[in-house]
Design an enzyme around this catalytic site. Structure first.
Site, mmCIF file in Angstrom:
data_model
loop_
_atom_site.group_PDB
_atom_site.id
_atom_site.type_symbol
_atom_site.label_atom_id
_atom_site.label_comp_id
_atom_site.label_asym_id
_atom_site.label_seq_id
_atom_site.Cartn_x
_atom_site.Cartn_y
_atom_site.Cartn_z
ATOM 1 N N CYS A 115 0.819 -1.231 0.000
ATOM 2 C CA CYS A 115 0.000 0.000 0.000
ATOM 3 C C CYS A 115 0.850 1.277 0.000
ATOM 4 O O CYS A 115 0.369 2.335 -0.382
ATOM 5 C CB CYS A 115 -0.944 0.002 1.186
ATOM 6 S SG CYS A 115 -2.076 -1.403 1.164
ATOM 7 N N HIS A 252 -3.318 7.324 2.157
ATOM 8 C CA HIS A 252 -3.688 5.993 1.674
ATOM 9 C C HIS A 252 -5.084 5.668 2.204
ATOM 10 O O HIS A 252 -5.378 5.887 3.381
ATOM 11 C CB HIS A 252 -2.678 4.967 2.172
ATOM 12 C CG HIS A 252 -3.113 3.552 1.943
ATOM 13 N ND1 HIS A 252 -3.552 3.118 0.718
ATOM 14 C CD2 HIS A 252 -3.200 2.485 2.789
ATOM 15 C CE1 HIS A 252 -3.884 1.833 0.821
ATOM 16 N NE2 HIS A 252 -3.681 1.437 2.058
ATOM 17 N N ASN A 282 -9.921 -0.099 -0.504
ATOM 18 C CA ASN A 282 -8.465 -0.006 -0.401
ATOM 19 C C ASN A 282 -7.870 -0.583 -1.693
ATOM 20 O O ASN A 282 -7.946 -1.793 -1.914
ATOM 21 C CB ASN A 282 -8.012 -0.793 0.834
ATOM 22 C CG ASN A 282 -6.515 -0.779 1.022
ATOM 23 O OD1 ASN A 282 -5.765 -0.381 0.131
ATOM 24 N ND2 ASN A 282 -6.070 -1.225 2.185
HETATM 25 O O1 UT7 Z 1 -3.782 -1.049 3.452
HETATM 26 C C1 UT7 Z 1 -3.019 -1.670 4.420
HETATM 27 C C2 UT7 Z 1 -3.445 -1.256 5.715
HETATM 28 N N1 UT7 Z 1 -4.629 -1.984 6.128
HETATM 29 C C3 UT7 Z 1 -5.352 -1.455 7.049
HETATM 30 O O2 UT7 Z 1 -5.040 -0.372 7.436
HETATM 31 C C4 UT7 Z 1 -6.487 -2.218 7.655
HETATM 32 C C5 UT7 Z 1 -6.486 -1.945 9.120
HETATM 33 N N2 UT7 Z 1 -7.537 -2.610 9.865
HETATM 34 C C6 UT7 Z 1 -8.831 -2.264 9.717
HETATM 35 O O3 UT7 Z 1 -9.176 -1.431 8.928
HETATM 36 C C7 UT7 Z 1 -9.815 -2.894 10.670
HETATM 37 O O4 UT7 Z 1 -9.137 -3.579 11.672
HETATM 38 C C8 UT7 Z 1 -10.817 -3.854 9.957
HETATM 39 C C9 UT7 Z 1 -11.761 -3.059 9.109
HETATM 40 C C10 UT7 Z 1 -10.052 -4.854 9.131
HETATM 41 C C11 UT7 Z 1 -11.630 -4.603 11.007
HETATM 42 O O5 UT7 Z 1 -12.306 -3.704 11.876
HETATM 43 P P1 UT7 Z 1 -12.243 -3.914 13.450
HETATM 44 O O6 UT7 Z 1 -13.080 -2.892 14.047
HETATM 45 O O7 UT7 Z 1 -10.795 -3.946 13.841
HETATM 46 O O8 UT7 Z 1 -12.943 -5.315 13.616
HETATM 47 P P2 UT7 Z 1 -12.338 -6.667 14.217
HETATM 48 O O9 UT7 Z 1 -11.320 -7.247 13.326
HETATM 49 O O10 UT7 Z 1 -11.970 -6.422 15.640
HETATM 50 O O11 UT7 Z 1 -13.633 -7.587 14.178
HETATM 51 C C12 UT7 Z 1 -14.779 -7.302 14.971
HETATM 52 C C13 UT7 Z 1 -15.834 -8.356 14.685
HETATM 53 C C14 UT7 Z 1 -15.308 -9.792 14.750
HETATM 54 O O12 UT7 Z 1 -16.301 -10.598 15.348
HETATM 55 P P3 UT7 Z 1 -16.177 -11.032 16.875
HETATM 56 O O13 UT7 Z 1 -14.895 -11.788 16.982
HETATM 57 O O14 UT7 Z 1 -16.175 -9.755 17.651
HETATM 58 O O15 UT7 Z 1 -17.410 -11.857 17.076
HETATM 59 C C15 UT7 Z 1 -15.161 -10.175 13.311
HETATM 60 O O16 UT7 Z 1 -15.280 -11.562 13.085
HETATM 61 O O17 UT7 Z 1 -16.344 -8.186 13.349
HETATM 62 C C16 UT7 Z 1 -16.318 -9.440 12.670
HETATM 63 N N3 UT7 Z 1 -16.112 -9.194 11.254
HETATM 64 C C17 UT7 Z 1 -17.129 -8.976 10.395
HETATM 65 N N4 UT7 Z 1 -18.462 -8.950 10.557
HETATM 66 C C18 UT7 Z 1 -19.222 -8.694 9.476
HETATM 67 C C19 UT7 Z 1 -14.947 -9.110 10.568
HETATM 68 N N5 UT7 Z 1 -15.183 -8.852 9.275
HETATM 69 C C20 UT7 Z 1 -16.531 -8.777 9.149
HETATM 70 C C21 UT7 Z 1 -17.370 -8.513 8.048
HETATM 71 N N6 UT7 Z 1 -18.708 -8.484 8.268
HETATM 72 N N7 UT7 Z 1 -16.896 -8.282 6.816
#
Ligand code: UT7
Length: 325
Positions: A115, A252, A282
């Site tokens: 990225c 980004h 992204n």
């Molecule tokens: O370009 C390179 C750089 N990349 C980034 O900067 C990405 C950085 N990270 C992020 O943007 C965020 O961490 C995400 C968008 C990937 C995830 O958001 P989050 O608020 O950190 O969510 P999480 O990973 O803590 O997941 C929360 C919950 C989980 O369920 P439980 O374990 O709490 O029951 C996930 O399984 O959300 C669930 N989950 C989803 N639910 C519905 C994860 N993906 C999804 C989804 N739809 N697509």
């Protein structure tokens, strides 16, 4: 003191015509529009058609940038293409673009910083121009990132999209002050200790296959806000400029929450942040030039404006770059 500055002479971009909405994805994986919008700010993304390759996207963006700069393509002596999704493992996708543009001179190569690729590529172009290696550089960020996605993994497949952005940069005499047009400073970083926080689980040497994106999202998020803010502080410290001097922040586009958090941390009002993540998702190395092109073409970024670019991605890699447009 007279110095050579690397000035942006033109920009261009290209997005594949197919738009995939969150609603579309909710039919493929267990997700909802509400979750995706709330956690990321993404509403839709563009996905390349079958047979539409990174070089096709890159070439379309390059042609737009060449037209915008009003130059003859033959003027280009260097092509630097940032991509994580080359057409083939080799040769570099940049040489395909070079051939398609009818260029049989100079040098063309790919760089891989995921990225952060476009910020890396612009920094290389700046160094090449200031050292006399190059005079006119075509810098491209292009990705068919959808080809790396595991469409059964809802934690990653909803986040990414395809696209390309390009810039023509040229050397111009400057006075050596912050009032000069062009790149004023750039700062690149990487830290390989975090290489397994965001990676692809395949490759020519390890599995002889392409592999899929794997990410510890929360960990990446945590590092992103801190690393990006530090890199921006470095650019400001190197020039003696402050956040108040910045006209436009072109980050980004990974996640709206990261952009909001970073802007707040460095004291930038939301109206100065160029945000395209909602419609592009992204797009990895393409995201910064796509956002830059968007804000230049819609008239927000004007000649003389101070523009701050930043990116952070797998590796981790990250960096910031300040330029006067
Ligand atoms: O370009 C390179 C750089 N990349 C980034 O900067 C990405 C950085 N990270 C992020 O943007 C965020 O961490 C995400 C968008 C990937 C995830 O958001 P989050 O608020 O950190 O969510 P999480 O990973 O803590 O997941 C929360 C919950 C989980 O369920 P439980 O374990 O709490 O029951 C996930 O399984 O959300 C669930 N989950 C989803 N639910 C519905 C994860 N993906 C999804 C989804 N739809 N697509």
């Amino acid at each position: 003191m007279s110095v050579i500055r690397t000035v942006v002479a033109g920009v261009g971009s290209y997005l594949p015509s197919r738009v995939v909405t969150n609603e579309d994805l909710s039919k493929v994986v267990d997700t909802t529009d509400e979750w995706i919008v709330e956690r990321t700010g993404i509403h839709s993304r563009h996905i390349a058609a079958d047979g539409e390759l990174t070089s096709h996207l890159a070439l379309a963006a390059a042609r737009n940038a060449i037209a915008d700069a009003g130059i003859d393509a033959q003027e280009i002596d260097t092509i630097i293409l940032a991509t994580t999704t080359p057409d083939n493992t080799f040769p570099a996708t940049a040489v395909t673009v070079q051939a398609e543009l009818g260029l049989y001179h100079g040098a063309a190569f790919d760089i891989q910083a995921v990225c952060s690729g476009f910020v890396y590529a612009m920094t290389i172009a700046d160094t090449f121009i200031r050292t006399g290696q190059s005079k006119t550089v075509l810098v491209i960020g292009a990705e068919t990132f959808s080809r790396l996605l595991d469409w059964t993994d809802r934690t990653t497949c909803v986040l990414f999209g395809d696209g390309a952005g390009a810039a023509i940069v040229k050397g111009e005499q400057g006075a050596g002050t912050n009032a000069d047009r062009g790149i004023l400073t750039a700062h690149l970083h990487s830290d390989g200790r975090y290489k397994d926080k965001l990676y692809v689980d395949g490759g020519p040497s390890s599995t002889q296959s392409t592999g899929h994106v794997r990410m510890e999202g929360r960990e990446v998020f945590r590092h992103a806000v801190v690393n990006i803010a530090e890199a921006i502080s470095e650019s400001l410290a190197a020039t003696g400029l402050t956040a108040d001097d910045i006209d436009w922040f072109v980050p980004h586009q990974a996640n709206k929450r990261i952009l909001d958090g970073t802007a707040k941390r460095i004291g930038l009002p939301p109206e100065k942040v160029v945000m395209t993540v909602g419609e592009h998702g992204n797009t990895s190395a393409a995201s910064v030039p796509l956002a830059l092109d968007t804000a230049i073409k819609d008239g927000r970024i004007k000649s003389g404006d101070l523009v701050l670019l930043e990116a952070m991605g797998g590796g981790f890699t990250w960096g910031s770059l300040l330029l006067r447009f």
